[in-house]
Design a protein around this motif. Structure first.
Motif, mmCIF file in Angstrom:
data_model
loop_
_atom_site.group_PDB
_atom_site.id
_atom_site.type_symbol
_atom_site.label_atom_id
_atom_site.label_comp_id
_atom_site.label_asym_id
_atom_site.label_seq_id
_atom_site.Cartn_x
_atom_site.Cartn_y
_atom_site.Cartn_z
ATOM 1 N N PHE A 39 0.817 -1.212 0.000
ATOM 2 C CA PHE A 39 0.000 0.000 0.000
ATOM 3 C C PHE A 39 0.853 1.265 0.000
ATOM 4 O O PHE A 39 0.891 2.004 0.994
ATOM 5 N N PRO A 40 1.549 1.566 -1.099
ATOM 6 C CA PRO A 40 2.360 2.790 -1.118
ATOM 7 C C PRO A 40 1.527 4.056 -0.991
ATOM 8 O O PRO A 40 1.974 5.041 -0.380
ATOM 9 N N ASP A 41 0.313 4.052 -1.557
ATOM 10 C CA ASP A 41 -0.543 5.230 -1.434
ATOM 11 C C ASP A 41 -0.978 5.446 0.016
ATOM 12 O O ASP A 41 -1.066 6.580 0.490
ATOM 13 N N PHE A 42 -1.228 4.347 0.724
ATOM 14 C CA PHE A 42 -1.574 4.461 2.141
ATOM 15 C C PHE A 42 -0.436 5.121 2.922
ATOM 16 O O PHE A 42 -0.678 5.979 3.770
ATOM 17 N N LEU A 43 0.808 4.698 2.631
ATOM 18 C CA LEU A 43 1.951 5.260 3.352
ATOM 19 C C LEU A 43 2.018 6.773 3.179
ATOM 20 O O LEU A 43 2.284 7.510 4.139
ATOM 21 N N THR B 50 9.044 8.865 0.794
ATOM 22 C CA THR B 50 8.495 8.152 1.939
ATOM 23 C C THR B 50 8.281 6.684 1.648
ATOM 24 O O THR B 50 8.538 5.816 2.478
ATOM 25 N N PHE B 51 7.773 6.378 0.449
ATOM 26 C CA PHE B 51 7.424 4.995 0.153
ATOM 27 C C PHE B 51 8.435 4.297 -0.748
ATOM 28 O O PHE B 51 8.370 3.072 -0.895
ATOM 29 N N THR B 52 9.364 5.042 -1.361
ATOM 30 C CA THR B 52 10.255 4.395 -2.323
ATOM 31 C C THR B 52 11.148 3.348 -1.667
ATOM 32 O O THR B 52 11.444 2.318 -2.276
ATOM 33 N N HIS B 53 11.579 3.587 -0.428
ATOM 34 C CA HIS B 53 12.450 2.612 0.214
ATOM 35 C C HIS B 53 11.729 1.283 0.402
ATOM 36 O O HIS B 53 12.245 0.223 0.030
ATOM 37 N N GLU B 54 10.530 1.340 0.992
ATOM 38 C CA GLU B 54 9.767 0.111 1.198
ATOM 39 C C GLU B 54 9.428 -0.546 -0.130
ATOM 40 O O GLU B 54 9.549 -1.764 -0.291
ATOM 41 N N ASN B 55 9.005 0.247 -1.095
ATOM 42 C CA ASN B 55 8.591 -0.315 -2.379
ATOM 43 C C ASN B 55 9.767 -0.959 -3.111
ATOM 44 O O ASN B 55 9.638 -2.036 -3.708
ATOM 45 N N ARG B 56 10.911 -0.319 -3.073
ATOM 46 C CA ARG B 56 12.068 -0.842 -3.810
ATOM 47 C C ARG B 56 12.598 -2.131 -3.198
ATOM 48 O O ARG B 56 12.964 -3.055 -3.926
ATOM 49 N N ILE B 57 12.647 -2.209 -1.876
ATOM 50 C CA ILE B 57 13.174 -3.431 -1.272
ATOM 51 C C ILE B 57 12.181 -4.579 -1.451
ATOM 52 O O ILE B 57 12.568 -5.738 -1.667
ATOM 53 N N ALA C 44 16.401 8.894 7.898
ATOM 54 C CA ALA C 44 17.492 8.092 8.445
ATOM 55 C C ALA C 44 17.759 6.861 7.580
ATOM 56 O O ALA C 44 18.922 6.480 7.363
ATOM 57 N N ILE C 45 16.705 6.249 7.069
ATOM 58 C CA ILE C 45 16.868 5.086 6.194
ATOM 59 C C ILE C 45 17.585 5.485 4.912
ATOM 60 O O ILE C 45 18.495 4.788 4.440
ATOM 61 N N GLU C 46 17.206 6.605 4.341
ATOM 62 C CA GLU C 46 17.860 7.068 3.112
ATOM 63 C C GLU C 46 19.343 7.299 3.354
ATOM 64 O O GLU C 46 20.189 6.898 2.556
ATOM 65 N N GLU C 47 19.683 7.937 4.466
ATOM 66 C CA GLU C 47 21.080 8.270 4.712
ATOM 67 C C GLU C 47 21.922 7.046 5.066
ATOM 68 O O GLU C 47 23.072 6.934 4.650
ATOM 69 N N GLU D 39 10.296 3.450 -11.115
ATOM 70 C CA GLU D 39 10.647 3.730 -9.720
ATOM 71 C C GLU D 39 12.141 3.927 -9.504
ATOM 72 O O GLU D 39 12.720 3.437 -8.530
ATOM 73 N N GLY D 40 12.756 4.625 -10.413
ATOM 74 C CA GLY D 40 14.195 4.846 -10.370
ATOM 75 C C GLY D 40 14.875 3.855 -11.281
ATOM 76 O O GLY D 40 14.968 2.670 -10.968
ATOM 77 N N SER D 41 15.309 4.313 -12.431
ATOM 78 C CA SER D 41 15.900 3.413 -13.422
ATOM 79 C C SER D 41 17.148 2.739 -12.860
ATOM 80 O O SER D 41 17.732 3.165 -11.862
ATOM 81 N N GLU D 42 17.549 1.677 -13.543
ATOM 82 C CA GLU D 42 18.748 0.945 -13.144
ATOM 83 C C GLU D 42 19.948 1.888 -13.039
ATOM 84 O O GLU D 42 20.748 1.808 -12.101
ATOM 85 N N GLU D 43 20.058 2.802 -13.990
ATOM 86 C CA GLU D 43 21.198 3.725 -13.987
ATOM 87 C C GLU D 43 21.151 4.682 -12.790
ATOM 88 O O GLU D 43 22.184 5.014 -12.194
#
Length: 446
Positions: free
Chosen positions: A126-130, A276-283, A363-366, A419-423
């Motif tokens: 649920f990325p929209d929920f986040l 906010t949601f890219t970290h959870e979504n990407r992993i 903090a997760i991003e850093e 959601e962020g290209s490979e490059e």
């Protein structure tokens, strides 16, 4: 250091398997045309812009309701919204998504239990929920979150444009402050958005627009929740893609007037919402891709053992063995990196849960952004490589749509771009390795 799943997690996966076998797979068999060689034409309205068929979407909605009643669907949500609110949510979600994508009975992302082409799963993401939960005003949370969980609120994510993708800070869409007809303050939004997934049934578009600063600046971008029926919003086209059906729209915005209350999050600080949601979504996507790669390898091994060529099993040939050995090695190393990174994300979230100065996502991003990028770009590439090799091992059978590998390749090829290209992911890792990102993340402290 223990690399085994906890007994609690193993028990949960066992219950999930039992639920899928008892309640979901029988429904899949009743609607097998959506999953066998007929899947693409059965899912697609070829005479209506390539959109999903109503029958296909009704089937997915039916399974969502069943999964919701079972308690599995809302697993990752806070307890107040029906979730388990486990302290290791990221770790568990990665383990679950790997399990669903690799399972021999319903893996590969082509199943009513876990159909990744539509981001459908009996354990919801649920990325929209986040975004609403972390950034919504009290009114927005009270109005939209319950509606989202009922299925009455559906929004797209409007960052990418016709002329801008990875360079989102150079977006063409602008929002200027105005007085609305009733005299209240608002904004007029003009521009465009592309690849607006789910636009055909969206109730709202989340539109990112520049409200201050110059092109290229991360500051000065604001997010707006724009109702679909707002005058000035129009869908120009739906883009046919490598894997059909499509629900990816190009949206045009011409003097779209919204009140100040349509702003989601801080004025001029909208890019933080996307992060906010890219970290959870990407992993989690990395876990699904890794699982799909495992599925392709397992199916290839089984086929190579059973297939007899020149009087002996296909598996006896080193030309068949070695690529599968390499893929298996890469999958196992990647799986462990994903699980470790997810576990570290949970640790950081616990540490910064009550920090009023540094949000947990910052903090997760850093501390872990580079590791998440490692997992994401490599997993998506690996899924494509494993699917391609599976096609090769299966020969003409693999090339046919009677096997799932062409579908898997066409779908997971998308994730090397979205959601962020490979490059872009690799550039983030390089920034960490070479010190282009000054920062505190190398020491693990803020």
């Amino acid at each position: 250091m223990n690399f085994d799943y906890s007994p609690e997690l193993q028990t949960y996966l066992g219950k999930l398997d039992a639920f899928i076998k008892a309640d979901i797979l029988p429904i899949q068999e009743e609607n097998i045309q959506f999953f066998d060689h007929r899947r693409e034409p059965s899912r697609t309205q070829w005479d209506n812009q390539g959109l999903p068929t109503p029958e296909w979407e009704a089937l997915l909605a039916r399974v969502h309701r069943i999964a919701e009643k079972s308690g599995f669907y809302h697993f990752a949500l806070p307890r107040e919204y029906g979730g388990l609110e486990h302290e290791d949510t990221n770790l568990w979600m990665c383990a679950i998504r790997f399990h669903l994508a690799s399972n021999p009975l319903y893996g590969g992302g082509v199943s009513l239990a876990n159909d990744l082409q539509t981001e459908h799963s009996v354990v919801g993401n649920f990325p929209d929920f986040l975004m609403l939960h972390h950034w919504g005003s009290a009114r927005q949370k009270n109005e939209y979150i319950p509606a989202r969980l009922r299925g009455d609120f559906r929004m797209t994510f409007g960052l990418t444009e016709i002329h801008h993708g990875s360079d989102a800070t150079h977006m063409d869409t602008k929002a200027a402050p105005i007085k609305l007809k009733d005299g209240s303050p608002g904004f007029s939004i003009s521009g465009n958005k592309r690849w607006q997934t789910g636009a055909h049934h969206a109730t709202h578009f989340l539109i990112f627009a520049r409200t201050a600063s110059k092109a290229g600046s991360a500051h000065g971008i604001t997010a707006f929740l724009v109702p679909r029926a707002t005058p000035g919003v129009s869908i120009a086209s739906y883009e046919y893609t490598l894997n059909m059906p499509t629900d990816h729209a190009t949206v045009l915005l011409e003097d779209v007037q919204v009140p100040d209350s349509a702003i989601l999050g801080p004025l001029h600080g909208g890019l933080a919402i996307a992060q906010t949601f890219t970290h959870e979504n990407r992993i989690r996507q990395a876990a699904s891709s890794c699982g799909a790669a495992q599925f392709c390898v397992d199916r290839s091994i089984r086929y190579a053992r059973d297939r007899v060529v020149f009087g002996k099993p296909l598996a006896s040939n080193q030309a068949i063995q070695w690529p599968l050995v390499e893929l298996s090695t890469q999958i196992e190393m990647l799986r462990l990196l994903i699980l470790r990174t997810a576990s570290e994300m949970d640790r950081v979230q616990r540490e910064y849960a009550s920090d009023k100065e540094v949000p947990a996502w910052v903090a997760i991003e850093e501390q872990l952004g580079h590791k998440i990028s490692m997992c994401n770009y490599y997993a998506n590439r690996l899924a494509c490589q494993a699917a391609d090799n599976a096609i090769q091992v299966h020969g003409g059978n693999g090339y046919s749509r009677h096997q799932p590998f062409e579908h898997i390749w066409r779908h997971f090829r998308r994730y090397r771009i979205t959601e962020g290209s490979e490059e872009v992911q690799m550039r983030k890792v390089a920034g960490y390795l070479f010190g282009f990102k000054t920062g505190r993340e190398k020491k693990g402290k803020l």
